[in-house]
Design an enzyme around this catalytic site. Structure first.
Site, PDB file in Angstrom:
ATOM      1  N   SER A 206       0.855  -1.371   0.002  1.00 26.90           N
ATOM      2  CA  SER A 206       0.105  -0.002   0.036  1.00 26.90           C
ATOM      3  C   SER A 206       0.826   1.222   0.150  1.00 26.90           C
ATOM      4  CB  SER A 206      -1.022  -0.046   1.086  1.00 26.90           C
ATOM      5  OG  SER A 206      -1.845   1.047   1.005  1.00 26.90           O
ATOM      6  N   ASN A 207       0.116   2.259   0.299  1.00 26.11           N
ATOM      7  CA  ASN A 207       1.026   3.632   0.367  1.00 26.11           C
ATOM      8  C   ASN A 207       0.468   4.560   1.366  1.00 26.11           C
ATOM      9  OD1 ASN A 207      -0.800   5.452  -0.864  1.00 26.11           O
ATOM     10  ND2 ASN A 207      -0.791   4.024  -2.684  1.00 26.11           N
ATOM     11  N   ARG A 208       1.225   5.687   1.411  1.00 24.68           N
ATOM     12  CA  ARG A 208       0.646   6.541   2.800  1.00 24.68           C
ATOM     13  C   ARG A 208      -0.089   7.427   2.529  1.00 24.68           C
ATOM     14  NH1 ARG A 208       4.799   5.710   6.653  1.00 24.68           N
ATOM     15  NH2 ARG A 208       7.005   5.110   5.898  1.00 24.68           N
ATOM     16  N   SER A 209      -0.778   7.534   1.330  1.00 21.81           N
ATOM     17  CA  SER A 209      -1.938   8.529   1.121  1.00 21.81           C
ATOM     18  C   SER A 209      -3.065   8.435   2.251  1.00 21.81           C
ATOM     19  CB  SER A 209      -2.738   8.181   0.021  1.00 21.81           C
ATOM     20  OG  SER A 209      -3.743   8.842  -0.128  1.00 21.81           O
ATOM     21  N   ALA A 272      -4.265   7.561  -4.428  1.00 23.68           N
ATOM     22  CA  ALA A 272      -3.060   7.191  -4.801  1.00 23.68           C
ATOM     23  C   ALA A 272      -3.187   5.568  -5.061  1.00 23.68           C
ATOM     24  CB  ALA A 272      -1.999   7.353  -3.748  1.00 23.68           C
TER      25      ALA A 272
END
Ligand code: CTP
Length: 400
Positions: A206-209, A272
């Protein structure tokens, strides 16, 4: 003709504040009709509410005179907004499950108008898993919420989340939902947050959005009158009144939810989205000894490009976001050409944008580029919504 609110008063101590709400709505030029539940009548009388609205108060699904006079279906439809204040745990449970065993519940099931709920209950009742489940279901059904607030409870010495929003706050939420903004009658999809791509039942990429910018854009479009579907990856944010939220995890689910929400007039792709997903998702947790040395990846569908290139049901305006650190305008123009969208909002991500409250963006359309000063994500959202309204709205009002 003045706007009409159907106010359902539920049986909570806060019911006395609903009398003040009636007065404040009327001062704002809104006409009010009242339904009271049986429980509410133990706390305030139909006579008091009736005196304030200047007409009879509706209380009974099975009262012949009331049914022949107006009837629950007409009550549910002959208004511009249904407001439930106080929305008790019981009323929320009925509405979430489609029960119709009294006039208030039947009206909530029969209405085709927006519904605003102002919950009021003891903090333990509010925090209870059943109430939270109902809240989630009601939000997914597009019901709007105002409050509850944190504060002193009627029960002596109790404090917490569960106090009904103040009459002024409820009135303001009503006026927002009743407003004929320039995007009235327009439909929008907004994507927000990260996507989550599963490796196995417990692990993911995943990502930090944070989702903040997308949620703010959904709220700003809704405040201008648009019907907004927010397709959101996992975030900790709560959605603004009136916005319909669909929760998804993976990019493929996000695409399917967006396609399911078509046709719309405008699509703003703020999420994102993970460009890649693990080629295989294990059904069972991968054991240490079984793990491959590398993770094979497969490219995800590009949601922005897919919606932009649709031949049928393409939204009139498709807007993408782009994270750039240099050559912002040139890179964004190349992205417009590559993905086929109409505008790009290019973020300068060289600073602390991810997760922060501020944003620095450049709005690039096919024939213009505007660099906006650094401002809050809420303000970016309002400015973008105003630009969208100017491009596709009715009476456009440009806010600078
Ligand atoms: N997007 C999408 N689906 C994807 C990937 C991206 O809808 N699978 C959308 C995002 O929501 C955003 C825009 O496309 O609106 C971002 O495009 P992307 O190609 O991911 O660009 P950047 O993140 O800016 O990064 P890069 O240019 O390095 O690819």
């Amino acid at each position: 003709m003045s706007k009409r609110v159907l106010l359902i008063i539920g049986g909570g101590i806060a019911a006395y504040k609903s009398l003040d709400l009636i007065r404040r709505l009327k001062e704002s030029g809104v006409s009010v009709r009242v339904v009271m539940t049986k429980a509410a009548q133990h706390l305030v009388t139909p006579l008091a509410a009736g005196a304030l609205v200047g007409e009879r108060v509706f209380t009974d699904l099975f009262d012949q005179a009331q049914e022949f006079d107006v009837g629950h279906i007409r009550l549910a439809r002959e208004c511009d907004l249904v407001v439930v204040a106080p929305a008790t745990a019981d009323l929320m449970a009925k509405a979430a499950n489609g029960l119709a065993d009294d006039l208030a519940a039947a009206v909530l099931l029969a209405t085709d108008k927006p519904v605003l709920m102002a919950p009021a209950m003891n903090p333990h009742m509010w925090a209870n898993a059943a109430t939270q489940r109902n809240l989630k279901a009601l939000r997914a059904d597009g019901r709007a919420f105002v409050g509850p607030n944190e504060g002193e409870m009627a029960e002596r010495g109790e404090r917490g989340l569960g106090r009904m929003a103040e009459p002024e706050e409820i009135r303001d939420a009503c006026l927002t939902l009743l407003s004929d903004g320039p995007l009235k009658g327009k439909n929008a999809i907004v994507t927000a947050g990260p996507t989550l791509e599963a490796l196995d039942p417990v692990r993911f990429l995943s990502n930090r959005s944070s989702g903040k910018q997308g949620y703010a854009i959904a709220a700003a479009l809704s405040q201008l009158g648009a019907s907004v579907t927010l397709v959101s990856g996992p975030t900790n944010l709560s959605v603004s009144p009136g916005v319909k939220r669909i929760d998804v995890e993976s990019a493929r689910d996000m695409l399917a939810a967006c396609e399911g929400a078509l046709p719309v007039d405008v699509a703003v792709m703020v999420a994102a989205v993970a460009d890649w997903r693990p080629s295989k998702t294990a059904k069972k947790k991968i054991k240490k000894g079984e793990a491959a040395e590398s993770i094979e990846l497969t490219e995800n569908p590009d949601i922005l490009a897919t919606l932009s290139k649709k031949t049928k049901k393409r939204p009139a305006l498709v807007i993408g976001f782009a994270a750039e650190t240099d050559n912002v305008e040139a890179n964004a123009r190349a992205k417009i050409a590559r993905k086929g969208c109409d505008w790009i909002v290019a973020n300068d991500v060289s600073g602390e944008v991810m997760g922060g409250d501020d944003n620095q963006v450049m709005l690039i359309t096919r024939d213009s580029a505007q660099l906006w000063p650094r401002m809050s994500k809420d303000l970016v959202a309002q400015k973008l919504a105003a630009e969208i309204a100017a491009a596709i709205g009715g009476k456009a009002t440009r806010r600078k």
